[in-house]
Design an enzyme around this catalytic site. Structure first.
Site, PDB file in Angstrom:
ATOM      1  N   SER B 292      44.087  42.013  43.586  1.00  0.00           N
ATOM      2  CA  SER B 292      44.709  40.772  43.447  1.00  0.00           C
ATOM      3  C   SER B 292      43.815  39.220  42.771  1.00  0.00           C
ATOM      4  O   SER B 292      44.555  38.787  42.380  1.00  0.00           O
ATOM      5  CB  SER B 292      43.885  40.395  45.061  1.00  0.00           C
ATOM      6  OG  SER B 292      42.774  39.931  44.973  1.00  0.00           O
ATOM      7  N   ARG B 293      42.241  39.589  42.013  1.00  0.00           N
ATOM      8  CA  ARG B 293      42.125  38.767  40.892  1.00  0.00           C
ATOM      9  C   ARG B 293      43.111  38.549  39.852  1.00  0.00           C
ATOM     10  O   ARG B 293      43.635  37.532  39.351  1.00  0.00           O
ATOM     11  CB  ARG B 293      40.827  38.768  40.975  1.00  0.00           C
ATOM     12  CG  ARG B 293      39.895  38.046  42.246  1.00  0.00           C
ATOM     13  CD  ARG B 293      38.111  38.841  42.223  1.00  0.00           C
ATOM     14  NE  ARG B 293      37.617  38.502  42.896  1.00  0.00           N
ATOM     15  CZ  ARG B 293      36.636  38.695  43.155  1.00  0.00           C
ATOM     16  NH1 ARG B 293      35.683  39.801  43.012  1.00  0.00           N
ATOM     17  NH2 ARG B 293      35.610  37.875  44.767  1.00  0.00           N
ATOM     18  N   TYR B 409      39.601  30.122  45.944  1.00  0.00           N
ATOM     19  CA  TYR B 409      40.566  31.678  47.156  1.00  0.00           C
ATOM     20  C   TYR B 409      40.371  33.095  46.033  1.00  0.00           C
ATOM     21  O   TYR B 409      40.079  32.780  45.039  1.00  0.00           O
ATOM     22  CB  TYR B 409      41.620  31.282  47.585  1.00  0.00           C
ATOM     23  CG  TYR B 409      42.927  31.253  47.097  1.00  0.00           C
ATOM     24  CD1 TYR B 409      42.825  31.236  46.145  1.00  0.00           C
ATOM     25  CD2 TYR B 409      43.934  30.121  48.168  1.00  0.00           C
ATOM     26  CE1 TYR B 409      44.609  31.660  45.288  1.00  0.00           C
ATOM     27  CE2 TYR B 409      45.602  30.162  46.797  1.00  0.00           C
ATOM     28  CZ  TYR B 409      45.761  30.752  45.655  1.00  0.00           C
ATOM     29  OH  TYR B 409      46.379  30.953  45.515  1.00  0.00           O
ATOM     30  N   GLU B 410      40.325  34.156  46.859  1.00  0.00           N
ATOM     31  CA  GLU B 410      39.872  35.257  46.247  1.00  0.00           C
ATOM     32  C   GLU B 410      38.410  34.849  45.648  1.00  0.00           C
ATOM     33  O   GLU B 410      37.793  35.488  45.150  1.00  0.00           O
ATOM     34  CB  GLU B 410      40.660  35.278  45.148  1.00  0.00           C
ATOM     35  CG  GLU B 410      42.119  35.818  45.861  1.00  0.00           C
ATOM     36  CD  GLU B 410      41.966  36.692  46.447  1.00  0.00           C
ATOM     37  OE1 GLU B 410      42.396  36.599  47.711  1.00  0.00           O
ATOM     38  OE2 GLU B 410      42.253  38.377  46.589  1.00  0.00           O
ATOM     39  N   GLY B 411      37.800  34.474  46.676  1.00  0.00           N
ATOM     40  CA  GLY B 411      36.140  33.811  45.842  1.00  0.00           C
ATOM     41  C   GLY B 411      36.317  33.594  45.375  1.00  0.00           C
ATOM     42  O   GLY B 411      37.193  33.184  44.021  1.00  0.00           O
TER      43      GLY B 411
END
Lengths: 355, 430
Positions: B292-293, B409-411
């Site tokens: 996803s990143r 988001y996503e870390g």
């Protein structure tokens, strides 16, 4: 004015902000309780922060310099940059003769702000037309910032090849107002375009340079106060929130963010202080204010963004008000005169500016 | 510039071979880039852009101003009719062609850029669905493909808004579950315990994209009394008793997509809803993030491109001192600088998508670079518009607000930087 007196003004503003402004900002709604603004402004007048000789940009600032006004604006902006901006714009209006709830109408996309325009009105500026011995305003001024409930405008206009200043009630015949609509930040201020279609006025010759200098220094103060508020919030959060089994203030990633933000805020404060100490008449003072505005708004914008990052996902939500601070910082960075205009001003060698 | 100096005219002064070696067509970088793609992906890129222009752009400002007034489910169905919501997997489950497995990440990256150039929020709402079904895919669980993915895609093909959501973040453990060091000491707040026929799950998840509108939720919980080593992925559906939606977040940007809290009170989940195996949640989550990143990088790229397009259009139409803004050299320099950064972002995303499988360093690097760059591009676009830059109507300040979330988001980008180093710590760098 000595530093102790300036600090006393700032302390008054801080107490006012704690008592009145923080409650208005609250945690609900995108920008807090905007309905309460007119009442807040009345209280600011009552507290001596707006209007009179010692209010923001009051008559005393002509003699004592911009220090107290800048300190008051920065202290208020620690609680809410929008409210502080309202006082800033109202104070600027009063300094130009639009007392009470006033504002200054000046800039327009029809012309470009540069040194030539500061010395003599460019083509496209609002102008004063002489009609049977009476002066009438014609032209357009855009993005006029004001505190809520603006009642009159101080207008810089061209008259016989030079800048002249006149004051006109916004209800006057021959004046049309158009709201700019929804904005990114500084929601506690009003922004409108004005079209002048023969509004009758009286006028006196006046250079816009002192106004521009005050405008720029005030915007520096708003950026700085906003960033200080964000830094205080981020520091407090970092010593309360745990992640990975420890307070986030102990994580190097968070400490780096806080360190960057703190050093940027300190740099901005030092820059502003130096410019105020060297305040004086002439174009060099305008140049220094422009350079300060360019650097301080950039630094404070970056500092607020770093502070938001400390909060992670929570910083992006409305509840902690960091996102509001970032929206205000984004707006403060670009509102006129914005970075490109400031760079163009700073590109000119102005005698004494760098000494 | 005099006409005879224009590249397309100057080219004619060359011989035939010289003309063939000189690409002087006044075409956009977008068109040039599209030409480098395999034909099928080039066509897909056009379709994504057309869909964004007709379905997303008209709703973008309204969705930002008043998210509740835009029907996200209707938009989802419109995307589904085009096959965009069922193309993560090949037949018989999804609409992806087998040959496209070579470009597993390129296609969603192209889609993310086009959708988010139109609106970061509405784009995210459509893309978060794929994030929701991603655990079913990356777990490599054939039973899950057949039983669940096939069913979800079947519902979508029948016109149902079978939206999926991915639920890992918890109020007390945001970054912890996205980073190895933090994970070891994470204070998890969503637990399951085995009961006859399945499991009971209790706890809370927060900031869940599509949380309030999802029909299907891939949710991660640890076995009571254990840590992330017993983290397990479950497939929940929104009708399960004890599962409710808490507060919907009020966000700075990407407001067209929902982000909600999920509350679980002794939710019974049948045993066949475990995705992968019990205790495989950490591996599934990490690999979902690997996939996803880079797409988040593409989201950031799209948002920044949207800001550029709005700023560019403004500079062509607005006048200063009697001249169009784009006649000023400083404006040309600023627009060129944005284009250069957009090109670098796209190169980074497409490069990450070229790997046979995404891995931690490639995904995290693309995400960090693109999100940081998008933030700077959007702020520069705001500055270019001057006072117009902070007006909602020009969409540029919206793009800047949208872009800021991609750094979180996503870390967070701090977590992602650590992820880059972690995955390369023992590797030979040269």
């Amino acid at each position: 004015m000595d530093a102790r007196a300036t600090e006393a003004f700032a302390e008054t503003a801080r107490r006012f902000a704690e008592r009145e402004v923080q409650a208005l900002v609250g945690t609900e709604g995108r920008d807090g309780d905007l309905e309460a603004l007119p009442r807040l402004l009345e209280r600011a007048e009552g507290a001596g922060l707006l209007g009179g000789d010692y209010g923001v940009w009051g008559a005393a600032s002509q003699e004592d310099g911009p220090g107290p006004s800048v300190a008051v604006l920065a202290a208020l902006a620690e609680a809410c940059a929008g409210v502080a901006a309202g006082l800033h714009f109202a104070g600027l209006g009063a300094a130009c003769g639009a007392t009470g709830r006033g504002a200054v109408a000046w800039l327009s996309p029809a012309w470009r702000l540069d040194w030539a325009a500061l010395r003599a009105p460019p083509v496209g500026a609002v102008r004063l037309r002489d009609e049977a011995g009476a002066l009438r305003l014609e032209g357009e001024a855009s993005f006029v910032h004001a505190a809520p409930g603006c009642e009159r405008l101080a207008v810089f206009a061209e008259h016989e090849g030079a800048w002249a200043l006149s004051v006109v009630p916004i209800e006057a015949p021959g004046l049309r107002r158009r709201e700019v609509g929804r904005r990114c930040g500084l929601a506690a201020t009003e922004v409108a375009h004005y079209a002048f279609e023969g509004a009758p006025v009286e006028a006196e010759p006046r250079s816009p340079q002192p106004h521009l200098r005050r405008l720029l220094l005030g915007l520096c103060a708003l950026s700085l106060g906003n960033a200080r508020g964000a830094l205080a919030a981020a520091r407090a959060y970092s010593t309360a929130r745990r992640q990975g089994g420890a307070l986030i203030a102990r994580h190097a990633a968070v400490r780096l963010l806080l360190g960057d933000a703190a050093s940027r805020v300190a740099g901005a404060a030092g820059h502003l202080e130096a410019v105020i100490e060297r305040e004086g008449p002439g174009e060099a003072a305008v140049w220094r204010a422009a350079a300060a505005r360019l650097r301080i708004s950039e630094a404070c914008h970056a500092a607020v963004s770093d502070c938001l990052q400390v909060f992670g996902g929570y910083g992006y939500m409305e509840d902690y008000r960091l996102e509001k601070r970032l929206r205000d910082a984004m707006t403060l960075r670009v509102l006129g005169p914005g970075p490109d205009t400031l760079r163009q001003l700073c590109a000119e060698p102005v005698r004494g500016a760098l000494r | 510039m005099k006409l005879q100096l224009a590249p397309e005219v100057a080219r004619l002064s060359l011989g035939r071979l010289g003309q063939r070696l000189y690409d002087a067509q006044p075409r956009s970088i977008w068109a040039h880039d599209t030409e480098t793609l395999p034909r099928r992906l080039a066509l897909a890129r056009h379709r994504y852009r057309d869909f964004a222009a007709s379905e997303i752009t008209p709703l973008a400002l309204q969705a930002d101003r008043d998210p509740a007034s835009v029907d996200g489910r209707a938009l989802f169905r419109a995307a589904a009719r085009q096959g965009f919501q069922t193309e993560m997997m090949p037949a018989p489950w999804g609409g992806l062609r087998l040959r496209s497995l070579r470009h597993l990440l390129l296609q969603p990256s192209l889609k993310a850029e086009e959708f988010c150039a139109a609106c970061g929020g509405l784009g995210l709402g459509l893309l978060a669905h794929e994030l929701g079904v991603a655990p079913l895919f990356v777990a490599g669980d054939l039973r899950a493909y057949t039983r669940w993915l096939g069913r979800i895609y079947g519902e979508i093909r029948r016109g149902e808004p079978a939206i999926a959501a991915f639920a890992i973040t918890e109020p007390g453990a945001g970054s912890d579950v996205e980073e190895t060091e933090g994970a070891a000491t994470a204070r998890l707040g969503t637990w399951y315990r085995p009961v006859p026929g399945g499991y009971r799950i209790s706890g809370r998840k927060c900031f869940i994209s599509n949380g309030a509108v999802a029909r299907w939720i891939t949710l991660f919980a640890a076995e009571a009394g254990h840590g992330l080593e017993r983290w397990t992925c479950f497939l929940l559906d929104s009708g399960m008793q004890g599962l409710s939606v808490g507060r919907s977040e009020r966000k700075m940007g990407q407001r067209g997509s929902d982000a909600s809290e999920l509350v679980l009170e002794e939710v019974f989940v049948p045993a066949d809803r475990v995705i992968g195996r019990e205790g495989a949640g950490w591996a599934i989550c990490r690999n979902v993030l690997n996939f996803s990143r880079p797409v988040v990088g593409a989201i950031a790229l799209g948002i920044a491109r949207g800001a550029f397009e709005h700023a560019s259009a403004f500079c062509r139409s607005a006048r200063l001192g009697g001249r169009p803004l784009c006649d000023y050299q400083e404006v040309q320099l600023a627009l060129a600088d944005m284009l250069i950064r957009l090109t670098a972002m796209r190169a980074t995303v497409w490069h990450a998508a070229r790997y046979r499988l995404p891995f931690q360093a490639s995904g995290a690097a693309a995400k960090v670079f693109c999100s940081d760059t998008a933030w700077s591009v959007c702020n520069d676009a705001m500055a270019l518009l001057g006072d117009h830059g902070y007006l909602h109507t020009h969409s540029v300040e919206k793009a800047a607000r949208d872009a800021r979330l991609t750094q979180i988001y996503e870390g967070t980008n701090q977590i992602n930087r650590l992820a880059v180093f972690e995955s390369q710590r023992g590797a030979e760098f040269l």
